[in-house]
Enzyme design. Structure first.
Site, mmCIF file in Angstrom:
data_model
loop_
_atom_site.group_PDB
_atom_site.id
_atom_site.type_symbol
_atom_site.label_atom_id
_atom_site.label_comp_id
_atom_site.label_asym_id
_atom_site.label_seq_id
_atom_site.Cartn_x
_atom_site.Cartn_y
_atom_site.Cartn_z
ATOM 1 N N ASP A 1 60.378 15.633 32.204
ATOM 2 C CA ASP A 1 59.910 16.937 31.738
ATOM 3 C C ASP A 1 61.055 17.793 31.204
ATOM 4 O O ASP A 1 61.846 18.336 31.985
ATOM 5 C CB ASP A 1 59.216 17.664 32.905
ATOM 6 N N SER B 1 61.154 26.706 14.545
ATOM 7 C CA SER B 1 60.557 25.893 13.487
ATOM 8 C C SER B 1 60.501 26.749 12.218
ATOM 9 O O SER B 1 60.415 27.977 12.288
ATOM 10 C CB SER B 1 59.142 25.469 13.915
HETATM 11 C C1 M91 Z 1 51.371 25.139 28.972
HETATM 12 S S1 M91 Z 1 52.268 24.825 30.403
HETATM 13 C C2 M91 Z 1 51.173 23.726 31.124
HETATM 14 C C3 M91 Z 1 51.846 22.414 31.383
HETATM 15 N N1 M91 Z 1 50.918 21.456 31.960
HETATM 16 C C4 M91 Z 1 50.329 20.597 31.178
HETATM 17 O O1 M91 Z 1 50.505 20.518 29.983
HETATM 18 C C5 M91 Z 1 49.424 19.607 31.922
HETATM 19 C C6 M91 Z 1 50.187 18.304 32.050
HETATM 20 C C7 M91 Z 1 49.359 17.294 32.785
HETATM 21 C C8 M91 Z 1 48.123 16.910 32.338
HETATM 22 C C9 M91 Z 1 47.396 15.976 33.034
HETATM 23 C C10 M91 Z 1 47.923 15.407 34.163
HETATM 24 C C11 M91 Z 1 49.172 15.792 34.600
HETATM 25 C C12 M91 Z 1 49.886 16.749 33.907
HETATM 26 O O2 M91 Z 1 48.268 19.375 31.110
HETATM 27 C C13 M91 Z 1 47.509 20.448 30.803
HETATM 28 O O3 M91 Z 1 47.726 21.571 31.195
HETATM 29 N N2 M91 Z 1 46.493 20.137 29.973
HETATM 30 C C14 M91 Z 1 46.130 18.763 29.715
HETATM 31 C C15 M91 Z 1 44.707 18.557 30.167
HETATM 32 C C16 M91 Z 1 43.798 19.544 29.454
HETATM 33 N N3 M91 Z 1 42.412 19.364 29.928
HETATM 34 C C17 M91 Z 1 44.224 20.978 29.741
HETATM 35 C C18 M91 Z 1 45.652 21.161 29.347
HETATM 36 C C19 M91 Z 1 52.962 22.553 32.359
HETATM 37 O O4 M91 Z 1 52.893 23.323 33.290
HETATM 38 N N4 M91 Z 1 53.973 21.692 32.112
HETATM 39 C C20 M91 Z 1 55.124 21.679 33.015
HETATM 40 C C21 M91 Z 1 55.402 20.274 33.477
HETATM 41 C C22 M91 Z 1 54.121 19.658 34.040
HETATM 42 C C23 M91 Z 1 53.699 20.327 35.344
HETATM 43 C C24 M91 Z 1 52.493 19.636 35.959
HETATM 44 C C25 M91 Z 1 52.762 18.152 36.176
HETATM 45 C C26 M91 Z 1 53.227 17.459 34.923
HETATM 46 C C27 M91 Z 1 54.405 18.177 34.295
HETATM 47 C C28 M91 Z 1 56.299 22.284 32.270
HETATM 48 O O5 M91 Z 1 56.785 21.440 31.241
HETATM 49 C C29 M91 Z 1 55.756 23.514 31.632
HETATM 50 N N5 M91 Z 1 56.635 24.597 31.618
HETATM 51 C C30 M91 Z 1 57.241 24.847 30.442
HETATM 52 C C31 M91 Z 1 57.958 25.983 30.296
HETATM 53 C C32 M91 Z 1 58.037 26.884 31.384
HETATM 54 C C33 M91 Z 1 57.478 26.574 32.577
HETATM 55 C C34 M91 Z 1 56.752 25.398 32.730
HETATM 56 O O6 M91 Z 1 56.210 25.065 33.793
#
Ligand code: M91
Length: 330
Positions: free
Chosen positions: A35, A199
């Site tokens: 990540d 971008s």
């Molecule tokens: C818009 S920040 C939302 C983002 N989490 C997602 O993108 C999840 C990823 C996912 C999907 C399905 C299964 C497992 C994980 O997926 C959705 O949120 N999705 C996909 C499924 C859709 N139905 C709804 C939208 C997010 O917190 N990323 C963080 C890393 C993630 C955390 C959860 C576990 C996987 C890694 C991180 O880099 C995001 N970060 C980025 C910048 C600042 C803080 C912060 O924390």
């Protein structure tokens, strides 16, 4: 030194991409989500509340002859999707793609939130953001990239994510067979700790490219592409029947819709995301309504070039004294 590790989507929607990581002696292999949007390496473990473990591989420090507790250290992370985890810190040997950090801080979970428990495909995260994002207390611990960068032939790692198939993360080398044309580099602002870049604009389908600065982060840990309202509205205005659904929390359309390509600019270069990548997935299994891979970033407060965008490109994360991002088509 240099190395390469295969990375595979955890499901058919390319929700996340995991890599095998070896921890301890003898090696305990866990599948971690690399990540670039966070900076903690944390794992499900033998210390994780038993009821919160559901099929994940776990790291058992007591079974590793090289594990050491970092006394007094704790950590706690909360992600953009409200998921959380927390625990204590060990150091141990960690190997990724043949490259070893002999004393890597491994943040061992004592508790994880429900969304982690329910995702048996992810055994933890390996954060590749900047140290300022690390949550360890009383002091931050270095990332895996920090620990190996000095031994790398070149202070970089690259991402070659693919739709519905295995791609790779490379360390210490830029493999020119993995992209077409040339790399275009753009400056990175490391405040507050993401791979944040600007971008140079966007294009929707065959419409004229719009030159405009779009600040966002390159985030392998985020599934979708999140951009400003105006851009997102202009995109879905070309998709008949598309609507911004309160029910589903974002832009949806008929799964049978033909979606236009989305182009984003990096300097004078242009990366084209095929429309098919923006047909992310049915809102619920079997539904004929699909959720868009391009969504509005307003509620997040930052634009995120997540996997939907990254899998259309070959990306160099350059951790040199002047961090920068290199982008190429492939
Ligand atoms: C818009 S920040 C939302 C983002 N989490 C997602 O993108 C999840 C990823 C996912 C999907 C399905 C299964 C497992 C994980 O997926 C959705 O949120 N999705 C996909 C499924 C859709 N139905 C709804 C939208 C997010 O917190 N990323 C963080 C890393 C993630 C955390 C959860 C576990 C996987 C890694 C991180 O880099 C995001 N970060 C980025 C910048 C600042 C803080 C912060 O924390």
């Amino acid at each position: 030194t240099s190395g390469s590790v295969a990375t595979s989507p955890i499901d058919s929607s390319d929700d996340a991409y995991s890599i095998p990581v070896s921890i301890g002696t003898p090696a305990q292999v866990l599948n971690l989500d690399l990540d670039t949007g966070s900076s903690d390496l944390w794992v499900f473990s033998s210390l994780t509340t038993a009821s919160e473990v559901n099929g994940q591989n776990i790291y058992t420090p007591s079974k590793s002859s090289t594990s050491k507790l970092v006394s007094g250290a704790t950590w706690k992370v909360k992600y953009g999707d409200e998921s959380t985890s927390s625990g204590v810190v060990y150091t141990d040997k960690v190997t990724v793609g043949g490259i070893t950090a002999s004393s890597q801080a491994v943040e061992v979970a004592k508790t994880v939130s429900a969304s982690f428990t329910s995702n048996s495909d992810i055994d933890g995260l390996i954060g590749m953001g900047f140290d300022s994002l690390n949550s360890a207390k009383p002091s931050a611990v270095p990332t895996f990239f920090d620990n190996i960068i000095g031994n790398l032939d070149s202070p970089v790692f690259t991402a070659d994510l693919k739709h519905n198939k295995a791609g790779s993360y490379d360390f210490g080398v830029i493999d020119s067979s993995k992209y077409t044309g040339s790399l275009t580099y753009v400056a990175v602002d490391t405040d507050p700790g993401y791979w944040k870049f600007t971008s140079s604009g966007y294009g929707i389908g065959s419409a004229a490219f719009k030159s405009t600065s779009v600040v966002g982060i390159a985030d392998t840990g985020t599934t979708l592409l999140y951009l400003d309202t105006a851009i997102v509205k202009a995109y879905y205005a070309t998709v008949s029947g598309a609507s911004n659904s309160a029910t589903y929390g974002g832009w949806v359309f008929k799964c049978s819709a033909t979606l236009p390509n989305f182009v984003f600019g990096v300097g004078s270069a242009k990366i084209t995301i095929p429309g098919s990548y923006i047909n992310y997935s049915p809102v619920t299994t079997g539904s004929s309504t699909c959720f868009g891979g391009l969504q509005d970033s307003t509620d997040i407060g930052i634009n995120i070039f997540g996997d939907v965008a990254l899998k259309a490109a070959f990306v160099v994360f350059d951790g040199s004294d002047t961090p920068r991002l290199g982008w190429a088509s492939k």
